[in-house]
Design a protein around this motif. Structure first.
Motif, PDB file in Angstrom:
ATOM      1  N   ILE A   1       8.030   0.655  -9.163  1.00 32.54           N
ATOM      2  CA  ILE A   1       7.028  -0.407  -9.031  1.00 32.54           C
ATOM      3  C   ILE A   1       6.305  -0.295  -7.692  1.00 32.54           C
ATOM      4  O   ILE A   1       5.080  -0.429  -7.615  1.00 32.54           O
ATOM      5  CB  ILE A   1       7.691  -1.789  -9.186  1.00 32.54           C
ATOM      6  N   VAL A   2       7.087  -0.002  -6.636  1.00 34.67           N
ATOM      7  CA  VAL A   2       6.456   0.201  -5.339  1.00 34.67           C
ATOM      8  C   VAL A   2       5.449   1.346  -5.439  1.00 34.67           C
ATOM      9  O   VAL A   2       4.307   1.246  -4.974  1.00 34.67           O
ATOM     10  CB  VAL A   2       7.518   0.502  -4.264  1.00 34.67           C
TER      11      VAL A   2
ATOM     12  N   TRP B   1      -4.149   7.697  -3.312  1.00 34.14           N
ATOM     13  CA  TRP B   1      -4.735   8.215  -2.064  1.00 34.14           C
ATOM     14  C   TRP B   1      -4.178   7.482  -0.857  1.00 34.14           C
ATOM     15  O   TRP B   1      -3.977   8.064   0.204  1.00 34.14           O
ATOM     16  CB  TRP B   1      -6.248   8.097  -2.093  1.00 34.14           C
ATOM     17  N   ALA B   2      -3.905   6.154  -1.022  1.00 30.30           N
ATOM     18  CA  ALA B   2      -3.362   5.394   0.098  1.00 30.30           C
ATOM     19  C   ALA B   2      -1.945   5.864   0.391  1.00 30.30           C
ATOM     20  O   ALA B   2      -1.539   5.997   1.549  1.00 30.30           O
ATOM     21  CB  ALA B   2      -3.370   3.902  -0.229  1.00 30.30           C
ATOM     22  N   LEU B   3      -1.209   6.148  -0.676  1.00 31.97           N
ATOM     23  CA  LEU B   3       0.118   6.716  -0.499  1.00 31.97           C
ATOM     24  C   LEU B   3       0.013   8.042   0.250  1.00 31.97           C
ATOM     25  O   LEU B   3       0.801   8.331   1.158  1.00 31.97           O
ATOM     26  CB  LEU B   3       0.767   6.939  -1.868  1.00 31.97           C
TER      27      LEU B   3
ATOM     28  N   LEU C   1     -10.524  10.667  -4.597  1.00 27.08           N
ATOM     29  CA  LEU C   1      -9.949  10.014  -3.420  1.00 27.08           C
ATOM     30  C   LEU C   1      -8.842  10.853  -2.803  1.00 27.08           C
ATOM     31  O   LEU C   1      -8.795  11.043  -1.592  1.00 27.08           O
ATOM     32  CB  LEU C   1      -9.415   8.643  -3.814  1.00 27.08           C
TER      33      LEU C   1
ATOM     34  N   ALA D   1      -2.294   8.885   2.352  1.00 32.97           N
ATOM     35  CA  ALA D   1      -2.573   8.608   3.771  1.00 32.97           C
ATOM     36  C   ALA D   1      -1.289   8.266   4.512  1.00 32.97           C
ATOM     37  O   ALA D   1      -1.043   8.734   5.621  1.00 32.97           O
ATOM     38  CB  ALA D   1      -3.563   7.444   3.873  1.00 32.97           C
ATOM     39  N   MET D   2      -0.460   7.458   3.849  1.00 32.38           N
ATOM     40  CA  MET D   2       0.820   7.061   4.443  1.00 32.38           C
ATOM     41  C   MET D   2       1.698   8.302   4.658  1.00 32.38           C
ATOM     42  O   MET D   2       2.300   8.472   5.721  1.00 32.38           O
ATOM     43  CB  MET D   2       1.497   6.089   3.481  1.00 32.38           C
TER      44      MET D   2
ATOM     45  N   TYR E   1       3.908   2.379  -8.067  1.00 37.97           N
ATOM     46  CA  TYR E   1       2.788   2.009  -8.931  1.00 37.97           C
ATOM     47  C   TYR E   1       1.777   1.147  -8.182  1.00 37.97           C
ATOM     48  O   TYR E   1       0.570   1.269  -8.387  1.00 37.97           O
ATOM     49  CB  TYR E   1       3.327   1.256 -10.145  1.00 37.97           C
ATOM     50  N   SER E   2       2.308   0.277  -7.292  1.00 37.14           N
ATOM     51  CA  SER E   2       1.434  -0.697  -6.640  1.00 37.14           C
ATOM     52  C   SER E   2       0.433  -0.042  -5.699  1.00 37.14           C
ATOM     53  O   SER E   2      -0.662  -0.544  -5.506  1.00 37.14           O
ATOM     54  CB  SER E   2       2.259  -1.686  -5.828  1.00 37.14           C
ATOM     55  N   ILE E   3       0.835   1.060  -5.081  1.00 38.83           N
ATOM     56  CA  ILE E   3      -0.014   1.651  -4.054  1.00 38.83           C
ATOM     57  C   ILE E   3      -0.897   2.709  -4.687  1.00 38.83           C
ATOM     58  O   ILE E   3      -0.402   3.595  -5.367  1.00 38.83           O
ATOM     59  CB  ILE E   3       0.857   2.278  -2.964  1.00 38.83           C
ATOM     60  N   PRO E   4      -2.218   2.651  -4.469  1.00 41.25           N
ATOM     61  CA  PRO E   4      -3.075   3.704  -4.992  1.00 41.25           C
ATOM     62  C   PRO E   4      -2.651   5.072  -4.437  1.00 41.25           C
ATOM     63  O   PRO E   4      -2.199   5.160  -3.292  1.00 41.25           O
ATOM     64  CB  PRO E   4      -4.466   3.330  -4.480  1.00 41.25           C
TER      65      PRO E   4
ATOM     66  N   SER F   1      13.794   0.683 -10.805  1.00 42.67           N
ATOM     67  CA  SER F   1      12.648  -0.155 -11.197  1.00 42.67           C
ATOM     68  C   SER F   1      11.843  -0.527  -9.970  1.00 42.67           C
ATOM     69  O   SER F   1      10.621  -0.412  -9.949  1.00 42.67           O
ATOM     70  CB  SER F   1      13.125  -1.443 -11.868  1.00 42.67           C
ATOM     71  N   THR F   2      12.558  -0.986  -8.946  1.00 45.57           N
ATOM     72  CA  THR F   2      11.866  -1.386  -7.726  1.00 45.57           C
ATOM     73  C   THR F   2      11.099  -0.209  -7.139  1.00 45.57           C
ATOM     74  O   THR F   2       9.941  -0.339  -6.757  1.00 45.57           O
ATOM     75  CB  THR F   2      12.877  -1.920  -6.699  1.00 45.57           C
TER      76      THR F   2
ATOM     77  N   PHE G   1      18.035  -1.419 -11.614  1.00 48.43           N
ATOM     78  CA  PHE G   1      17.309  -2.316 -10.732  1.00 48.43           C
ATOM     79  C   PHE G   1      16.634  -1.544  -9.590  1.00 48.43           C
ATOM     80  O   PHE G   1      15.446  -1.707  -9.316  1.00 48.43           O
ATOM     81  CB  PHE G   1      18.281  -3.356 -10.167  1.00 48.43           C
TER      82      PHE G   1
END
Lengths: 413, 385
Positions: free
Chosen positions: A227-228, A235-237, A355, A239-240, A230-233, A223-224, A220
């Motif tokens: 998934i987190v 390049w944005a990751l 990017l 930047a973070m 996967y959700s963020i592009p 997976s989470t 579990f």
């Protein structure tokens, strides 16, 4: 089998031409091209809003200069000829000079020529030995200068283009595109390769562990996490990560970008390697983390599928050890769908990363092609398209090949 | 030790006994969907948030819900609400009340309601009801009292504070983030809808009729998918001012290809099934075979892809906005916000806020996706240990 792959390879040829035709036409016909940018630059308007109408005025720029520019870019010919020239199957104007008749003119390579008029037509003679015709093949085109004086354009033609691996010369850098790209390939390739290796090792291992502990807390939680990711592009990751770890606001652990520190050249070999790795960490994370979810889930589901198959039951019934059943019997079959992704993943890692390269200020192919799109540097745009089309096409063939290698049951016809 | 673990789902409700009423396939799907709690709750939260986001002009806006001054009443926020709704926007303009009408001396432009509120509070010359969070996503330092780079909860000189701070132009981050949510999700939903309609039609026809149409379209798709979309978008954006619909249309140009491949494969598989042969032998018309028999069965895999399409679309819009080739600049968008944040890395909230908003939204969408997959494609694994 061999026949199948040969056919696949041959089928890529029409696709290649189709793709390049579409891209070439769209890019060339798009308004605001290099010609219009040049004209704007000459007029001193600077880079403003691109507009098709404003460029055709020509009131400030003399007609002849406009023609010369068009000729320089090859836009004086119909578009299909431009395409054929770009391919290298239509002669391309290589050396081009406008000369005054009866005057010596240097044409490079320590050669000079002189054009003389005989019986109403022009003939090119060697500049040093004026009784002898020039040894090179010159094309001749009579012209008039702005003041109406007699001028002759002499030029040579040759076949060079994509098919002869001549990618052209960049408008912005005034350098052959092939040099620009080959200087940047190592950078992009390092990230691509590293990302590829890391994501495959991590995902296969993680997928196996998740399958073996299906529905557990570990399953579990991971997976989470994926998934987190996967959700963020990517390049944005990135930047973070820069804000969190790049010294933005919180921790100053990793550098802000680039490939090496400023004092790189003064470092010893060991320090150089450490320095490079240090600069690699954040971009590589940004590259790989988004791709984790797909591969991990694929691996997990495929292993779970296989573990519930009859042959696994049989293997257990024979009295084989669990380790052997999982790692030798089930794994061999579970790895098949993962392999099918290889070609696709290679393509992703090698091409679409402008990017991330922008965020981390890495001077790679992606960034080069992205800035070329902005400044309408057509030779780079076209070369990049050709390369990515070829990588995609070859990638899908590699996928099939890899599939055939790991699964002896697969027979391509 | 060898015990067999069987997922609960493997025992069909029908086989348990005749007491349980048999459920239709969709009821069973809905039940399985609800069984994955995080997906179910994510769906509810997202739907509620998206619904609320349509009322943002009356929740987060620098214009008041209600103003009464010198026997005149105005409802500027409600007018804004009307002008922001999809179809009404063609009939209703954004509200404009000049500052002079409300007692602001010398302000012919839009009234500064927060100031007016202060003066009303002092002299009781009128009544004003401001929205819950009275800051507009577009107002910048040109409006009195706005300061650039105000940190979250930091008070500015006049003592007012912003929950999530302000950006490089003094625009409110919370306000921009909220409006960005609506833009992003609307973009993704509209894009997904268009891509699905085109993809299903083309994929379905390719799979059902096959033959030369299929061969030609396959080649066409292969070529079409190599279109340099970024280049095309950049060119179009440089010629015209990009609006929401245009951007959706541009991205949809190549977006339908993946779905059409799925549909094609699905139609190929389904048309060879016995139930189709049965329908044909019973004399069913092509139309009814296509729409009543094959289509519902073929839709299953593409439906399970829908949430992931939405995740991809939001990511795409954010990337375009970040590069500066997305929606027109003042439009509040997450990508543009992250771009500003990257230029000002020391102001952590400028990156963290839009990133978190995006991450949380996308994670919820992925959770929904998981639950949908669970509902439509229940995998039951029983294995020996």
């Amino acid at each position: 089998m061999l026949e199948y792959f040969i056919r696949r390879l041959l089928l890529t040829i029409p696709t290649f031409f189709g793709c390049t035709i579409v891209v070439f036409f769209i890019v060339t016909l798009a308004p605001g091209g290099p010609l219009e940018q040049q004209i704007r630059a000459l007029r001193g308007i600077g880079a403003g809003e691109a507009s098709g109408a404003s460029s055709t005025g020509g009131s400030v720029i003399p007609e002849s200069a406009l023609l010369e520019l068009k000729r320089y870019y090859g836009f004086d010919k119909p578009i299909y000829i431009q395409y054929l020239t770009w391919l290298g199957v239509y002669p391309r104007e290589t050396e081009s000079f406008i000369v005054e008749p009866e005057t010596k003119r240097s044409v490079g390579n320590n050669k000079t020529i002189i054009v003389k008029k005989e019986d109403g037509s022009y003939i090119v003679y060697d500049g040093e030995n004026q009784s002898q015709k020039s040894s090179d093949d010159w094309m001749i085109e009579p012209q008039k200068s702005e003041t109406g004086e007699e001028r002759v354009r002499v030029y040579q033609t040759g076949f060079s283009g994509i098919l002869t691996f001549d990618f052209g010369k960049s408008y912005d850098y005034r350098e052959p595109v092939i040099n620009l790209i080959s200087a940047r390939i190592p950078v992009s390739f390092q990230f691509g390769f590293l990302g590829f290796v890391i994501s495959y090792t991590v995902c296969i291992y993680l997928g196996i562990q998740k399958a073996l502990r299906h529905n557990s807390a570990f399953d579990f939680a991971t997976s989470t996490l994926v998934i987190v990711g996967y959700s963020i592009p990517g390049w944005a990751l990135g930047a973070m990560l820069l804000v969190l770890l790049g010294g933005g606001s919180f921790f100053d652990v990793f550098p802000l970008g680039g490939m090496y520190s400023q004092d790189y050249s003064s470092l010893s070999l060991g320090e150089k390697i450490v320095d490079r790795m240090y600069h690699f960490v954040l971009p590589t994370l940004a590259y790989t983390i988004p791709s984790f979810a797909g591969l991990t889930m694929l691996m997990k589901n495929s292993l779970l599928d296989n573990l519930s198959q009859d042959y696994v039951r049989t293997a257990f019934a024979k009295g084989l050890r669990e380790q052997r059943v999982i790692w030798v019997h089930a794994m061999r079959n579970s790895i098949i769908p993962i392999t099918a992704n290889i070609g696709y993943i290679i393509g992703i890692f090698l091409t679409s990363n402008y990017l991330i390269e922008t965020v981390f200020n890495i001077d790679g192919i992606g960034k080069l092609s992205f800035s070329a799109i902005g400044s309408r540097d057509y030779p780079i745009v076209f070369s990049f398209t050709v390369i990515s089309v070829i990588i995609t096409l070859i990638g899908s063939i590699i996928s099939d090949l890899a599939l055939a290698l790991v699964d002896p049951r697969i027979r391509f016809k | 030790m060898a015990d067999i673990t069987i997922d609960k789902e493997e025992i069909d409700p029908q086989t348990k006994g005749s007491v349980i009423q048999s459920l239709s396939i969709n009821q069973r799907r809905w039940r399985r969907f609800k069984s994955l709690k995080r997906g179910y709750y994510s769906l509810i939260i997202l739907i509620v948030l998206y619904f609320i986001s349509f009322f943002l002009p009356v929740l987060i806006n620098n214009k008041p819900l209600y103003v009464s001054y010198k026997d005149k009443t105005y409802f500027p926020a409600f007018r804004d609400l009307g002008s922001s709704l999809p179809l009404l926007s063609y009939m209703i303009d954004k509200s404009f009340v000049a500052g002079e009408e409300l007692g602001e001396v010398g302000n012919k432009g839009n009234a500064n309601y927060r100031k007016i509120q202060e003066s009303f509070d002092k002299d009781n010359s009128g009544t004003i009801v401001m929205p819950f969070y009275p800051y507009d996503p577009l107002e910048d330092i040109s409006t009195d009292g706005n300061v650039a780079f105000l940190a979250p909860f930091e008070e500015n000189t006049s003592g007012s504070m912003r929950i999530l701070g302000t950006d490089d132009r003094g625009r409110d981050v919370l306000s921009r983030m909220s409006y960005g949510f609506q833009v992003s999700l609307s973009f993704a939903l509209l894009l997904a809808f268009i891509e699905y309609v085109i993809g299903i039609i083309i994929g379905g026809t390719m799979g059902y009729w096959g033959g030369w149409f299929d061969v030609v379209m396959q080649r066409f798709k292969e070529i079409w998918s190599t279109l340099p979309m970024l280049f095309i978008i950049i060119i179009v954006v440089s010629i015209t001012t990009p609006n929401f619909v245009l951007l959706v249309a541009l991205v949809a140009l190549t977006g339908w290809i993946g779905i059409s491949s799925q549909m094609r494969a699905q139609f190929y598989r389904e048309k060879a099934r016995d139930y189709v042969a049965a329908a044909v032998s019973m004399g069913a018309s092509t139309k009814s075979i296509l729409f009543k028999h094959i289509l519902p069965n073929s839709l299953v895999p593409v439906i399970t892809y829908l949430p992931f399409t939405i995740v991809g679309s939001i990511g795409y819009l954010v990337s375009l906005d970040f590069l500066g080739f997305g929606l027109q600049p003042p439009t509040p968008s997450w990508g543009q916000m992250i771009g500003v944040g990257l230029q000002n890395l020391s102001k952590w909230w400028l990156v963290v806020v839009p990133m978190s908003a995006m991450a949380i939204t996308l994670i919820m969408v992925v959770f929904i996706g998981e639950a949908i997959r669970e509902a439509f494609d229940p995998r039951t694994f029983s294995r020996l240990r």
